[in-house]
Design a protein around this motif. Structure first.
Motif, PDB file in Angstrom:
ATOM      1  N   LEU A   1     -46.739 -13.312  -4.113  1.00  0.00           N
ATOM      2  CA  LEU A   1     -45.287 -13.472  -4.254  1.00  0.00           C
ATOM      3  C   LEU A   1     -44.881 -14.185  -5.536  1.00  0.00           C
ATOM      4  O   LEU A   1     -44.047 -13.675  -6.308  1.00  0.00           O
ATOM      5  N   PHE A   2     -45.408 -15.366  -5.790  1.00  0.00           N
ATOM      6  CA  PHE A   2     -44.933 -16.143  -6.935  1.00  0.00           C
ATOM      7  C   PHE A   2     -45.221 -15.456  -8.274  1.00  0.00           C
ATOM      8  O   PHE A   2     -44.322 -15.364  -9.122  1.00  0.00           O
ATOM      9  N   PRO A   3     -46.450 -14.959  -8.520  1.00  0.00           N
ATOM     10  CA  PRO A   3     -46.665 -14.242  -9.779  1.00  0.00           C
ATOM     11  C   PRO A   3     -45.774 -13.008  -9.918  1.00  0.00           C
ATOM     12  O   PRO A   3     -45.299 -12.704 -11.021  1.00  0.00           O
ATOM     13  N   SER A   4     -45.547 -12.308  -8.807  1.00  0.00           N
ATOM     14  CA  SER A   4     -44.677 -11.128  -8.858  1.00  0.00           C
ATOM     15  C   SER A   4     -43.248 -11.508  -9.240  1.00  0.00           C
ATOM     16  O   SER A   4     -42.593 -10.820 -10.033  1.00  0.00           O
ATOM     17  N   LEU A   5     -42.763 -12.609  -8.670  1.00  0.00           N
ATOM     18  CA  LEU A   5     -41.424 -13.074  -9.009  1.00  0.00           C
ATOM     19  C   LEU A   5     -41.317 -13.425 -10.490  1.00  0.00           C
ATOM     20  O   LEU A   5     -40.367 -13.013 -11.173  1.00  0.00           O
TER      21      LEU A   5
ATOM     22  N   ARG B   1     -41.580 -10.051 -12.693  1.00  0.00           N
ATOM     23  CA  ARG B   1     -40.447  -9.133 -12.632  1.00  0.00           C
ATOM     24  C   ARG B   1     -39.151  -9.788 -13.120  1.00  0.00           C
ATOM     25  O   ARG B   1     -38.399  -9.187 -13.898  1.00  0.00           O
ATOM     26  N   LEU B   2     -38.893 -10.993 -12.698  1.00  0.00           N
ATOM     27  CA  LEU B   2     -37.659 -11.659 -13.129  1.00  0.00           C
ATOM     28  C   LEU B   2     -37.699 -11.980 -14.613  1.00  0.00           C
ATOM     29  O   LEU B   2     -36.679 -11.892 -15.312  1.00  0.00           O
ATOM     30  N   GLY B   3     -38.899 -12.357 -15.098  1.00  0.00           N
ATOM     31  CA  GLY B   3     -39.042 -12.632 -16.525  1.00  0.00           C
ATOM     32  C   GLY B   3     -38.797 -11.399 -17.384  1.00  0.00           C
ATOM     33  O   GLY B   3     -38.387 -11.503 -18.543  1.00  0.00           O
TER      34      GLY B   3
ATOM     35  N   MET C   1     -36.164  -7.710  -7.979  1.00  0.00           N
ATOM     36  CA  MET C   1     -37.237  -8.062  -7.047  1.00  0.00           C
ATOM     37  C   MET C   1     -36.746  -7.823  -5.632  1.00  0.00           C
ATOM     38  O   MET C   1     -35.780  -8.441  -5.182  1.00  0.00           O
ATOM     39  N   ILE C   2     -37.385  -6.869  -4.944  1.00  0.00           N
ATOM     40  CA  ILE C   2     -37.010  -6.534  -3.575  1.00  0.00           C
ATOM     41  C   ILE C   2     -37.797  -7.417  -2.615  1.00  0.00           C
ATOM     42  O   ILE C   2     -39.028  -7.484  -2.662  1.00  0.00           O
TER      43      ILE C   2
ATOM     44  N   ARG D   1     -35.471 -20.691  -6.419  1.00  0.00           N
ATOM     45  CA  ARG D   1     -35.909 -21.712  -7.372  1.00  0.00           C
ATOM     46  C   ARG D   1     -36.576 -21.073  -8.583  1.00  0.00           C
ATOM     47  O   ARG D   1     -36.355 -21.489  -9.730  1.00  0.00           O
ATOM     48  N   ILE D   2     -37.385 -20.060  -8.337  1.00  0.00           N
ATOM     49  CA  ILE D   2     -38.035 -19.361  -9.454  1.00  0.00           C
ATOM     50  C   ILE D   2     -37.001 -18.555 -10.236  1.00  0.00           C
ATOM     51  O   ILE D   2     -37.006 -18.547 -11.477  1.00  0.00           O
ATOM     52  N   ALA D   3     -36.100 -17.900  -9.524  1.00  0.00           N
ATOM     53  CA  ALA D   3     -35.079 -17.106 -10.211  1.00  0.00           C
ATOM     54  C   ALA D   3     -34.222 -17.968 -11.130  1.00  0.00           C
ATOM     55  O   ALA D   3     -33.810 -17.529 -12.217  1.00  0.00           O
TER      56      ALA D   3
END
Length: 275
Positions: free
Chosen positions: A177-181, A184-186, A191-192, A240-242
């Motif tokens: 999850l965290f690496p994917s976020l 993709r957001l970067g 992100m679905i 928080r990541i977004a």
């Protein structure tokens, strides 16, 4: 110290922390898996093609002069490990290691377990919470804990069992999850996600590795919940990541399917003696 699984996601952090604490480390590893430049220190490499296939006598010769064992190795192939028969092979091999530890006179053994040994859902898991694994992986880990606890008690070996919760950080598999976020957001991509209402307990793997390594110095025994002790929803974690990218608008909650065995809440009460 002898460490198994020292090249893995958690094991690498355990080894780094042991070295920082001034311990000499002997580490099992498959040939070619260790880069001397990124694990610098007093490391003696014990080569093995598959440590779970090694017999008790093989272990005895490798345990000579060892004061403590940290057993972090296990089969954890993403997408496959939860119900794989490989877990039973890991259990058998780990029990042979436990027998060798008793015969060799090793003083201390630290095993690495999982929060999924507990009965879930539970948003306030203590080390005495009810147990109830629902995967082969968690059941095999629990079986090792139960058998090793009795075996080591009879042999006078100090035993600690570190149950890890949801870890993230350096070396994490890119599909998680965290690496994917971040990826993709970067890149400005949507992100679905699921509804985001499930509760989790996330901890940086560097802290987790230090917690496990620290059990050597504190002498803590029994079950140890290696967790943050801070339950958060998946929505909160994703937001928080977004916010690092100013990209909350790229989060699409509710569209992703949820695995039917995915528990509503998994969060722990940390009982690490020293952090």
């Amino acid at each position: 110290m002898l460490v198994t699984g020292g090249t893995g996601f958690v094991g690498r952090q355990i080894v780094k922390s042991l070295l920082a604490r001034g311990h000499a480390v002997r580490m099992t590893a498959r040939p070619g898996r260790v880069n001397p430049s990124d694990l610098v220190g007093r490391i003696e490499i014990v080569p093995t093609l598959d440590l779970f296939d090694e017999n008790e006598d093989w272990w005895l010769s490798r345990l000579e002069g060892v004061d403590a064992v940290i057993h972090a190795a296990w089969y954890v192939e993403p997408g496959l490990y939860l119900d794989s028969a490989e877990n039973i092979r890991c259990l058998r091999g780990s029990l042979r290691l436990a027998d060798a530890v008793c015969r060799a006179g090793v003083q201390r053994f630290i095993g690495v377990g999982t929060c999924f040994e507990y009965r879930l859902p539970n948003a306030a898991i203590t080390e005495t919470s009810p147990l109830g694994p629902v995967t082969v992986y968690a059941a095999a880990k629990l079986a090792l804990y139960l058998a090793a606890r009795r075996r080591f008690a009879a042999a006078g070996v100090d035993f600690a069992w570190a149950r890890l919760f949801y870890l993230y950080g350096e070396g994490e598999h890119p599909a998680r999850l965290f690496p994917s976020l971040h990826r993709r957001l970067g890149a400005g991509e949507q992100m679905i996600l699921s509804a985001g209402d499930k509760i989790r307990d996330f901890l940086d793997v560097e802290i987790a590795g230090a917690d496990v390594a620290g059990l050597i110095d504190t002498g803590q025994t029994g079950v140890v919940n290696v967790c943050s002790g801070e339950p958060v929803t998946l929505r909160d974690a994703a937001e928080r990541i977004a916010d690092l990218y100013g990209a909350r608008h790229l989060l699409s909650f509710g569209a992703a399917q949820v695995h039917p065995r995915d528990p509503q809440a998994v969060a722990g009460v940390c009982n690490v003696a020293e952090r």
